[in-house]
Design a protein around this motif. Sequence first.
Motif, short mmCIF file in Angstrom:
data_model
loop_
_atom_site.label_atom_id
_atom_site.label_comp_id
_atom_site.label_asym_id
_atom_site.label_seq_id
_atom_site.Cartn_x
_atom_site.Cartn_y
_atom_site.Cartn_z
N MET A 1 0.83 -1.18 0.00
CA MET A 1 0.00 0.00 0.00
C MET A 1 0.88 1.25 0.00
N THR A 2 0.34 2.37 -0.48
CA THR A 2 1.08 3.62 -0.57
C THR A 2 1.12 4.29 0.79
N SER A 3 2.27 4.86 1.11
CA SER A 3 2.39 5.53 2.39
C SER A 3 1.69 6.88 2.36
N GLN A 4 1.37 7.38 3.52
CA GLN A 4 0.65 8.64 3.65
C GLN A 4 1.42 9.80 3.01
N PRO A 5 2.74 9.96 3.19
CA PRO A 5 3.45 11.07 2.54
C PRO A 5 3.42 10.97 1.01
N HIS A 6 3.51 9.75 0.47
CA HIS A 6 3.45 9.59 -0.99
C HIS A 6 2.08 9.98 -1.54
N LEU A 7 1.04 9.63 -0.81
CA LEU A 7 -0.32 9.97 -1.23
C LEU A 7 -0.53 11.49 -1.22
#
Length: 121
Positions: A1-7
């Motif tokens: 899953m994508t991390s919060q900073p990347h999102l």
Amino acid sequence: MTSQPHLKFAVLILTVLLITGIVCYAAFSPPAPVDPVRIMFQTDAGKVLFTHQTHTEDYYLDCLDCHHNIDDDETYNCSDCHEETGDDYMPSRTDALHETCIGCHADYGAGPVDCNACHVL
């Protein structure tokens, strides 16, 4: 899953691109035509659709062939002068249009001269 900073970074990039697209679209949109392309005349005898392109491109008419008092791209409404007053000196808008349109159509055989051919809608 994508991390919060990347999102968050992806949403920021999408927002910047969206705003850039909107600004570019508004800045480089095509200019509006100077003259109306088509005019729908509302008359007692029925609506008349007039197409400028047919007259200027197909029959090579100049604006001044019909619009006899244009000054420096000034737009005006024919009814400003050609009112339904009954004045013999200044024909009504209806009489002026009929004289100009039917006269040209008859002289050059390039358009309808019967009422129902123009007043169709």
